[in-house]
Design an enzyme around this catalytic site. Structure first.
Site, PDB file in Angstrom:
ATOM      1  N   TYR A   1       0.841  -1.197   0.000  1.00  0.00           N
ATOM      2  CA  TYR A   1       0.000   0.000   0.000  1.00  0.00           C
ATOM      3  C   TYR A   1       0.876   1.246   0.000  1.00  0.00           C
ATOM      4  O   TYR A   1       1.473   1.615   1.004  1.00  0.00           O
ATOM      5  CB  TYR A   1      -0.969  -0.047   1.182  1.00  0.00           C
ATOM      6  CG  TYR A   1      -2.122  -0.957   0.856  1.00  0.00           C
ATOM      7  CD1 TYR A   1      -3.379  -0.453   0.593  1.00  0.00           C
ATOM      8  CD2 TYR A   1      -1.927  -2.330   0.731  1.00  0.00           C
ATOM      9  CE1 TYR A   1      -4.428  -1.287   0.250  1.00  0.00           C
ATOM     10  CE2 TYR A   1      -2.960  -3.179   0.380  1.00  0.00           C
ATOM     11  CZ  TYR A   1      -4.204  -2.642   0.129  1.00  0.00           C
ATOM     12  OH  TYR A   1      -5.230  -3.477  -0.228  1.00  0.00           O
TER      13      TYR A   1
ATOM     14  N   ASP B   1      -2.065 -17.937  -3.912  1.00  0.00           N
ATOM     15  CA  ASP B   1      -2.930 -18.476  -4.962  1.00  0.00           C
ATOM     16  C   ASP B   1      -3.575 -19.788  -4.531  1.00  0.00           C
ATOM     17  O   ASP B   1      -4.765 -20.032  -4.791  1.00  0.00           O
ATOM     18  CB  ASP B   1      -2.162 -18.637  -6.284  1.00  0.00           C
ATOM     19  CG  ASP B   1      -0.746 -19.117  -6.108  1.00  0.00           C
ATOM     20  OD1 ASP B   1      -0.101 -18.771  -5.113  1.00  0.00           O
ATOM     21  OD2 ASP B   1      -0.251 -19.842  -7.000  1.00  0.00           O
TER      22      ASP B   1
ATOM     23  N   ASP C   1      -6.535  -7.938   2.139  1.00  0.00           N
ATOM     24  CA  ASP C   1      -7.632  -7.176   1.539  1.00  0.00           C
ATOM     25  C   ASP C   1      -8.373  -8.033   0.520  1.00  0.00           C
ATOM     26  O   ASP C   1      -9.606  -8.090   0.503  1.00  0.00           O
ATOM     27  CB  ASP C   1      -7.054  -5.922   0.874  1.00  0.00           C
ATOM     28  CG  ASP C   1      -8.094  -4.833   0.669  1.00  0.00           C
ATOM     29  OD1 ASP C   1      -9.250  -5.001   1.093  1.00  0.00           O
ATOM     30  OD2 ASP C   1      -7.743  -3.796   0.079  1.00  0.00           O
TER      31      ASP C   1
ATOM     32  N   LYS D   1       3.472 -15.195  -0.347  1.00  0.00           N
ATOM     33  CA  LYS D   1       3.979 -15.509  -1.685  1.00  0.00           C
ATOM     34  C   LYS D   1       5.494 -15.649  -1.608  1.00  0.00           C
ATOM     35  O   LYS D   1       6.249 -15.079  -2.382  1.00  0.00           O
ATOM     36  CB  LYS D   1       3.567 -14.423  -2.681  1.00  0.00           C
ATOM     37  CG  LYS D   1       3.788 -14.802  -4.155  1.00  0.00           C
ATOM     38  CD  LYS D   1       2.922 -15.946  -4.617  1.00  0.00           C
ATOM     39  CE  LYS D   1       3.127 -16.197  -6.117  1.00  0.00           C
ATOM     40  NZ  LYS D   1       2.376 -17.400  -6.581  1.00  0.00           N
TER      41      LYS D   1
ATOM     42  N   ASP E   1     -12.371  -9.976   1.079  1.00  0.00           N
ATOM     43  CA  ASP E   1     -13.520  -9.749   0.191  1.00  0.00           C
ATOM     44  C   ASP E   1     -14.032 -11.067  -0.379  1.00  0.00           C
ATOM     45  O   ASP E   1     -15.241 -11.300  -0.472  1.00  0.00           O
ATOM     46  CB  ASP E   1     -13.139  -8.808  -0.953  1.00  0.00           C
ATOM     47  CG  ASP E   1     -13.232  -7.340  -0.555  1.00  0.00           C
ATOM     48  OD1 ASP E   1     -13.332  -7.057   0.652  1.00  0.00           O
ATOM     49  OD2 ASP E   1     -13.195  -6.479  -1.449  1.00  0.00           O
TER      50      ASP E   1
END
Length: 355
Positions: free
Chosen positions: A131, A217, A241, A184, A245
């Site tokens: 961010y 993933d 984030d 990751k 969702d």
């Protein structure tokens, strides 16, 4: 107790007012002494003061005992140098609200998208990562080298990684005692390598909590295939984030997605969804996410301040939401019901008083 209301943009003022209606019911039931103070941010503040988060507004928010932040239309703001600050990111960074806690669970009468019942919570690091508005001491973390070359910097620190891991493991103690770190690290070997090192060090201090790791993933695939297998997920800012969702939509609707941004001594309730300016002012927005966030906020305050009445009021708000949403006749239109924003809030408030 001073509760700062920052209504924001779009549907923000409507769902903030609806949330206040429910909080006032909890206040009447338990005598909690709430003192609400509305603070203008977003486009309203930009028009009046030249900034979407004026210094005076921040100072008032900082002085409150708790914050409730409505959605903001920061994608439509002018550049930062013209006053277009993102209040959400600024408040999280300046107040050091490092833990974005986002539960996702299925509810009675509202089938999940996968058909499976599940109950999980995501602990998202809130102050750094990809961010760009919060990973540098001065200026953004994005650079334009030439007209055709841009760079984005990602900051991962031991301090931030350790404390979000500690929050996640502490949260897992009161649940099913399982933490999954999502990363990751196969590609971001240095930054996610440090994040995983910190998670493993914290895990060693919680031998009664099961710990595993998933690449982002694969985590998305597992979340769709078997969401019931997850209990607590801990991850970095952007991954959290995205995952939250996805999890909330799988549980039934992003419109039910509650969350708080918590630091060591202060917390802020905030709906997961955006400002939806296309439906603003029409009394059709679903306020459940922000109402649920306010319930989480009271539970957090009750635990931190050792005030059982606050915790009880928060739990009653969450239970009242469940009862109202369970009945198709008392849902908002996005969930197949007929109630508007105000009417839905009044139903939840009545359910709180009947608890």
């Amino acid at each position: 107790m001073k509760i700062a209301l920052l209504p924001g943009d779009g549907i923000g003022p409507e769902i903030t007012e609806a949330t206040q209606t429910v909080l006032e019911a909890a206040n009447r039931r338990h005598g909690l002494g709430f003192d609400f103070a509305e603070i203008a941010i977003g486009f309203a503040a930009l028009k009046a003061n030249g900034s979407t988060l004026p210094d005076a507004a921040f100072a008032s928010a900082q002085a409150a005992d708790a914050l409730i932040l409505g959605p903001v239309s920061h994608m439509d703001y002018p550049p930062r140098e013209a006053g277009g600050l993102n209040p959400s990111g600024e408040l999280r960074k300046r107040l050091d609200l490092y833990a974005n806690i986002r539960p996702a669970r299925t509810r009675a009468g509202l089938p999940s998208r996968t058909g499976a019942s599940f109950d999980l919570v995501i602990y998202r690091e809130n102050t750094e990562g990809f961010y760009a508005d919060r990973c540098m001491e001065s200026g953004p973390g994005e650079l334009q080298v030439t007209a055709d070359v841009t760079l984005s910097l990602r900051r991962i620190t031991r301090k931030a990684s350790t404390r979000i891991a500690e929050a996640a493991f502490a949260g897992a103690i009161g649940r099913r005692r399982k933490v999954t770190a999502v990363h990751k690290g196969n590609v971001l070997k240095i930054t996610d390598g440090l994040f995983l090192t910190c998670c493993r060090e914290v895990a060693a201090r919680f031998p009664d909590v099961a710990y595993d790791e998933l690449i982002i993933d694969a985590a998305c695939a597992h979340l769709v295939r078997r969401p019931e297998a997850f209990d607590v997920i801990v991850t970095t800012n952007m991954f959290g984030d995205i995952l939250s969702d996805l999890a909330s939509e799988l549980s039934g609707s992003l419109g039910l997605a509650a969350s708080i941004n918590a630091g060591d001594t202060l917390a802020m309730a905030q709906a997961q969804h955006g400002s939806a300016p296309d439906i603003a002012g029409r009394d059709i927005a679903n306020p459940a996410s922000l109402i649920g966030s306010a319930g989480m906020l009271l539970e957090w305050l009750g635990e931190r301040r050792r005030q059982p009445a606050l915790s009880e009021a928060g739990a009653e708000i969450m239970a009242a939401l469940d009862r109202v949403v369970a009945d198709p006749k008392t849902r908002t239109r996005d969930l197949g019901g007929q109630l508007g924003t105000r009417a839905f809030a009044e139903r939840v408030a009545a359910a709180v008083l009947d608890s």
